[in-house]
Design a protein around this motif. Structure first.
Motif, PDB file in Angstrom:
ATOM      1  N   HIS A 305       1.214   3.322   4.136  1.00 24.90           N
ATOM      2  CA  HIS A 305       0.896   4.294   3.507  1.00 24.90           C
ATOM      3  C   HIS A 305       2.418   4.940   3.608  1.00 24.90           C
ATOM      4  O   HIS A 305       2.555   5.272   2.495  1.00 24.90           O
ATOM      5  CB  HIS A 305       0.091   5.185   4.673  1.00 24.90           C
ATOM      6  N   THR A 306       3.809   4.697   4.028  1.00 22.33           N
ATOM      7  CA  THR A 306       4.745   5.683   3.289  1.00 22.33           C
ATOM      8  C   THR A 306       5.221   4.752   2.562  1.00 22.33           C
ATOM      9  O   THR A 306       6.182   4.878   1.466  1.00 22.33           O
ATOM     10  CB  THR A 306       5.781   5.105   4.522  1.00 22.33           C
ATOM     11  N   HIS A 307       5.157   3.044   1.988  1.00 28.53           N
ATOM     12  CA  HIS A 307       5.465   2.265   1.085  1.00 28.53           C
ATOM     13  C   HIS A 307       4.268   2.477   0.014  1.00 28.53           C
ATOM     14  O   HIS A 307       4.708   2.763  -1.141  1.00 28.53           O
ATOM     15  CB  HIS A 307       4.632   0.518   1.366  1.00 28.53           C
ATOM     16  N   CYS A 308       3.656   2.927   0.302  1.00 31.56           N
ATOM     17  CA  CYS A 308       2.609   3.507  -1.075  1.00 31.56           C
ATOM     18  C   CYS A 308       3.013   5.173  -1.712  1.00 31.56           C
ATOM     19  O   CYS A 308       2.957   5.184  -2.573  1.00 31.56           O
ATOM     20  CB  CYS A 308       0.941   3.462   0.258  1.00 31.56           C
ATOM     21  N   LYS A 310       6.110   5.655  -1.664  1.00 32.94           N
ATOM     22  CA  LYS A 310       7.103   5.405  -2.686  1.00 32.94           C
ATOM     23  C   LYS A 310       7.012   3.874  -3.303  1.00 32.94           C
ATOM     24  O   LYS A 310       8.731   3.714  -3.592  1.00 32.94           O
ATOM     25  CB  LYS A 310       8.595   4.860  -1.158  1.00 32.94           C
ATOM     26  N   ALA A 311       5.655   3.674  -3.637  1.00 35.24           N
ATOM     27  CA  ALA A 311       5.975   2.603  -4.841  1.00 35.24           C
ATOM     28  C   ALA A 311       6.366   2.558  -5.819  1.00 35.24           C
ATOM     29  O   ALA A 311       7.089   1.377  -6.143  1.00 35.24           O
ATOM     30  CB  ALA A 311       4.485   2.347  -4.786  1.00 35.24           C
ATOM     31  N   GLY A 312       7.174   3.773  -6.532  1.00 34.75           N
ATOM     32  CA  GLY A 312       8.037   3.362  -7.537  1.00 34.75           C
ATOM     33  C   GLY A 312       9.360   2.862  -7.091  1.00 34.75           C
ATOM     34  O   GLY A 312      10.041   2.950  -7.968  1.00 34.75           O
ATOM     35  N   GLU A 313       9.330   3.269  -5.833  1.00 38.11           N
ATOM     36  CA  GLU A 313      11.075   3.019  -5.067  1.00 38.11           C
ATOM     37  C   GLU A 313      10.991   1.895  -4.588  1.00 38.11           C
ATOM     38  O   GLU A 313      12.258   1.387  -4.312  1.00 38.11           O
ATOM     39  CB  GLU A 313      11.375   4.373  -4.107  1.00 38.11           C
ATOM     40  N   LYS A 315      11.491  -1.845  -4.591  1.00 37.27           N
ATOM     41  CA  LYS A 315      12.431  -3.687  -5.150  1.00 37.27           C
ATOM     42  C   LYS A 315      10.933  -4.660  -5.819  1.00 37.27           C
ATOM     43  O   LYS A 315       9.701  -4.369  -4.663  1.00 37.27           O
ATOM     44  CB  LYS A 315      13.183  -4.025  -4.789  1.00 37.27           C
ATOM     45  N   PRO A 316      10.856  -5.144  -6.734  1.00 35.92           N
ATOM     46  CA  PRO A 316       9.431  -5.859  -7.127  1.00 35.92           C
ATOM     47  C   PRO A 316       9.938  -6.916  -6.056  1.00 35.92           C
ATOM     48  O   PRO A 316       7.924  -7.251  -5.926  1.00 35.92           O
ATOM     49  CB  PRO A 316       9.985  -6.886  -7.673  1.00 35.92           C
ATOM     50  N   SER A 317      10.317  -7.476  -5.814  1.00 33.02           N
ATOM     51  CA  SER A 317       9.811  -8.686  -4.472  1.00 33.02           C
ATOM     52  C   SER A 317       9.272  -7.657  -3.324  1.00 33.02           C
ATOM     53  O   SER A 317       8.172  -8.226  -2.638  1.00 33.02           O
ATOM     54  CB  SER A 317      10.760  -8.830  -3.488  1.00 33.02           C
ATOM     55  N   THR A 318       9.335  -6.104  -2.693  1.00 33.36           N
ATOM     56  CA  THR A 318       8.852  -5.845  -1.628  1.00 33.36           C
ATOM     57  C   THR A 318       7.348  -5.626  -1.847  1.00 33.36           C
ATOM     58  O   THR A 318       7.192  -5.472  -1.375  1.00 33.36           O
ATOM     59  CB  THR A 318       9.863  -4.379  -1.386  1.00 33.36           C
ATOM     60  N   LEU A 319       7.127  -4.876  -3.356  1.00 29.82           N
ATOM     61  CA  LEU A 319       6.438  -4.643  -3.931  1.00 29.82           C
ATOM     62  C   LEU A 319       5.209  -5.880  -4.413  1.00 29.82           C
ATOM     63  O   LEU A 319       3.852  -5.084  -3.827  1.00 29.82           O
ATOM     64  CB  LEU A 319       6.218  -4.252  -5.613  1.00 29.82           C
ATOM     65  N   ILE A 320       5.967  -6.763  -4.322  1.00 23.87           N
ATOM     66  CA  ILE A 320       4.569  -7.885  -4.418  1.00 23.87           C
ATOM     67  C   ILE A 320       4.416  -8.668  -3.031  1.00 23.87           C
ATOM     68  O   ILE A 320       3.389  -8.827  -2.276  1.00 23.87           O
ATOM     69  CB  ILE A 320       5.908  -9.802  -4.729  1.00 23.87           C
ATOM     70  N   ASP A 321       4.936  -8.400  -1.719  1.00 29.80           N
ATOM     71  CA  ASP A 321       4.927  -8.916  -0.653  1.00 29.80           C
ATOM     72  C   ASP A 321       3.942  -7.531  -0.012  1.00 29.80           C
ATOM     73  O   ASP A 321       3.092  -8.305   0.487  1.00 29.80           O
ATOM     74  CB  ASP A 321       6.539  -8.859   0.012  1.00 29.80           C
ATOM     75  N   LEU A 322       3.678  -6.901  -0.321  1.00 28.66           N
ATOM     76  CA  LEU A 322       2.771  -5.249  -0.034  1.00 28.66           C
ATOM     77  C   LEU A 322       1.589  -6.173  -0.519  1.00 28.66           C
ATOM     78  O   LEU A 322       0.754  -5.482  -0.066  1.00 28.66           O
ATOM     79  CB  LEU A 322       3.495  -3.997  -0.369  1.00 28.66           C
ATOM     80  N   LEU A 323       1.641  -5.614  -2.018  1.00 31.24           N
ATOM     81  CA  LEU A 323       0.471  -6.296  -2.386  1.00 31.24           C
ATOM     82  C   LEU A 323      -0.303  -7.558  -1.847  1.00 31.24           C
ATOM     83  O   LEU A 323      -1.763  -7.722  -1.814  1.00 31.24           O
ATOM     84  CB  LEU A 323       0.858  -6.869  -3.791  1.00 31.24           C
ATOM     85  N   ASN A 354      -3.576  19.333  -4.447  1.00 29.06           N
ATOM     86  CA  ASN A 354      -3.963  19.283  -5.790  1.00 29.06           C
ATOM     87  C   ASN A 354      -2.951  18.811  -6.833  1.00 29.06           C
ATOM     88  O   ASN A 354      -3.131  18.405  -8.040  1.00 29.06           O
ATOM     89  CB  ASN A 354      -4.228  20.438  -6.702  1.00 29.06           C
ATOM     90  N   LYS A 355      -2.080  18.456  -5.699  1.00 31.01           N
ATOM     91  CA  LYS A 355      -1.026  17.602  -6.271  1.00 31.01           C
ATOM     92  C   LYS A 355      -1.361  15.524  -7.151  1.00 31.01           C
ATOM     93  O   LYS A 355      -2.299  15.335  -5.892  1.00 31.01           O
ATOM     94  CB  LYS A 355       0.266  17.460  -5.521  1.00 31.01           C
ATOM     95  N   PRO A 356      -0.594  15.801  -7.882  1.00 33.72           N
ATOM     96  CA  PRO A 356      -1.017  14.448  -8.275  1.00 33.72           C
ATOM     97  C   PRO A 356      -0.222  13.476  -7.997  1.00 33.72           C
ATOM     98  O   PRO A 356       0.127  13.373  -7.383  1.00 33.72           O
ATOM     99  CB  PRO A 356      -0.650  14.099 -10.128  1.00 33.72           C
ATOM    100  N   TYR A 357      -0.973  12.118  -7.581  1.00 31.92           N
ATOM    101  CA  TYR A 357      -0.575  10.672  -7.292  1.00 31.92           C
ATOM    102  C   TYR A 357      -0.850   9.543  -8.080  1.00 31.92           C
ATOM    103  O   TYR A 357      -1.442   8.662  -7.936  1.00 31.92           O
ATOM    104  CB  TYR A 357      -1.796  10.334  -6.297  1.00 31.92           C
ATOM    105  N   PRO A 358       0.545  10.027  -8.505  1.00 32.43           N
ATOM    106  CA  PRO A 358       0.533   8.535  -9.582  1.00 32.43           C
ATOM    107  C   PRO A 358       0.827   7.341  -9.231  1.00 32.43           C
ATOM    108  O   PRO A 358       0.479   6.301  -9.623  1.00 32.43           O
ATOM    109  CB  PRO A 358       1.590   9.193 -10.115  1.00 32.43           C
ATOM    110  N   GLN A 359       1.211   7.438  -7.738  1.00 37.47           N
ATOM    111  CA  GLN A 359       1.560   5.819  -6.657  1.00 37.47           C
ATOM    112  C   GLN A 359       0.172   5.088  -7.155  1.00 37.47           C
ATOM    113  O   GLN A 359       0.498   3.838  -7.196  1.00 37.47           O
ATOM    114  CB  GLN A 359       1.568   6.258  -5.224  1.00 37.47           C
ATOM    115  N   ALA A 360      -1.065   5.785  -6.978  1.00 35.29           N
ATOM    116  CA  ALA A 360      -2.505   4.772  -7.213  1.00 35.29           C
ATOM    117  C   ALA A 360      -2.141   4.133  -8.467  1.00 35.29           C
ATOM    118  O   ALA A 360      -2.545   3.060  -8.517  1.00 35.29           O
ATOM    119  CB  ALA A 360      -3.050   5.300  -6.595  1.00 35.29           C
TER     120      ALA A 360
END
Length: 413
Positions: A305-308, A310-313, A315-323, A354-360
């Motif tokens: 959940h912490t990765h999610c 900070k999704a915008g932060e 690295k592409p490699s970390t993001l792909i490994d997460l997905l 009510n704060k937006p969650y653009p990470q999703a």
């Protein structure tokens, strides 16, 4: 046939709620006479029959006598001499002990209609204490009707505490606990289930992992509500607003179990709680025999959940490994549910509801971009097995890098 509509159908009719199913009590009949009239016997522990046309349940009026601890320690008496009033008296709450004739006449010997109007859960008799499942049922009713203003009667809360002290809840089997929790997770206000259990002293016994979160502080900067238990309940309520799926709600509920293990010297910080909580969650799921779909999603939400957030932060490699870890590139995956549970965590904080969650949206887009890379050349080439997987991973990382670069250029322009 002398028959009466009883239980939840009458209660919900009087509340103006949609009736989910109709249960009937039959007075003055025998199993033999029911079968002769075309009913089909289905009850294992007491005489219950299905109507030949409507398939609604018809139970012979009965009384119960406690003979042993737990919820199965009863002797059932069902005979032609059992009256409607006797049958209603064995039920748990006054609001569930109202009967209605087929013509619509209300029969209410224990004041259930008044308690409905006053929005009160009240036990009918001391016999309530003979069945520990009733505590879970009352908590589930609290989750269903909390938004209508229902409260427990003080003497009912006290009786439930007496049951806890007497050890009755120690006889609850895991399957029954999970069955009631599963139903509560689908109700409009599932946090009321846990607050009710806490009020009567049951939460510590059957959900110690949840109980241990209360009183554990968090940094006010990120958690204005401070208390981790309160945060978990707020997350559960946000999950209920975001999704009807009990899997999402369960994952939001348990995602911070690791915070109960944080050393006191580190409080209010919780370093590594994402992984510390995994054995706790495993134990909880194994004890209650939680289905795999719930367990796998909850483990992913807990760990990532912490990765999610900070999704915008990433690295592409970390993001792909997460997905990839989340199974986002498989045909059937729980990525949407994962994102909803993480959003519930982000919004389950005082003032941030009510704060937006653009990470999703960002992660969904990234998954779509990465999944759309052309792998035909790799599959038709000379690469084999693990080499193919790594090559696909590199293509997906590059696709994310290109996507990020394009977004940055758009923002500049």
């Amino acid at each position: 046939m002398e028959k009466y509509l009883v239980g939840g159908a009458v209660r919900d009719k009087l509340l103006g709620y949609p009736v989910r199913e109709c249960d009937w009590v039959v007075v003055g009949e025998t199993p033999e006479s029911m079968i002769k009239q075309g009913f089909r016997a289905v009850g294992k522990d007491f005489p219950v029959f299905l109507h030949p046309d409507s398939h609604e349940e018809y139970a012979l009026a009965r009384t119960e006598r406690k003979t042993a601890p737990g919820y199965k320690g009863f002797i059932i008496h069902a005979d032609v001499d059992v009256t409607l009033k006797q049958d209603l008296k064995r039920r748990d709450l006054t609001i569930n002990a109202i009967a209605m004739t087929p013509q619509g006449e209300i029969i209410d010997p224990y004041g259930g209609r008044e308690d409905l109007d006053r929005r009160i859960f009240r036990h009918i008799s001391p016999a309530f204490a003979e069945d520990p499942v009733r505590i879970l049922r009352v908590a589930r009713f609290a989750a269903r009707y909390h938004h209508l203003g229902f409260k427990l009667a003080l003497d009912t809360t006290e009786l439930m505490r007496v049951m806890v002290d007497a050890g009755e809840v120690d006889h609850l089997v895991p399957e029954r606990v999970w069955a009631e929790l599963f139903k509560a997770l689908k109700e409009p206000s599932p946090s009321a289930f846990f607050y009710t259990l806490m009020d009567c002293g049951v939460l510590e016994k059957i959900f110690p992992e949840i109980y241990n979160l209360f009183g554990v502080p968090q940094p006010p900067k990120y958690h204005p509500e401070i208390d981790t238990g309160v945060h978990s309940m707020m997350c559960l309520e946000q999950a209920a607003l975001l999704s009807t799926k009990p899997e999402v709600r369960f994952a939001a509920l348990v995602h911070d179990l690791g915070k109960a293990l944080s050393p006191k010297d580190n409080l209010p910080h919780h370093y590594g709680h994402e992984t510390k909580g995994m054995p706790v969650l495993e134990a909880l799921c194994n004890r209650l025999r939680v289905p795999n779909a719930f367990k796998s999603l909850a483990l992913h939400v807990m760990q990532y959940h912490t990765h999610c957030h900070k999704a915008g932060e990433l690295k592409p490699s970390t993001l792909i490994d997460l997905l990839n870890t989340l199974g986002a590139f498989k045909q059937h995956n729980q990525l949407p549910e994962f994102l909803l549970a993480c959003e519930a965590d982000a919004k389950g904080r005082t003032g941030l509801e009510n704060k937006p969650y653009p990470q999703a949206a960002y992660l969904l887009t990234a998954a779509k971009v990465a999944a759309s890379v052309d792998t035909a050349a790799l599959l038709n080439g000379n690469l084999q097995d693990a080499e193919i997987g790594e090559a696909i991973r590199r293509l997906r990382i590059q696709a994310i890098a290109d996507m990020t670069k394009a977004e940055q250029q758009n923002n500049v322009n």
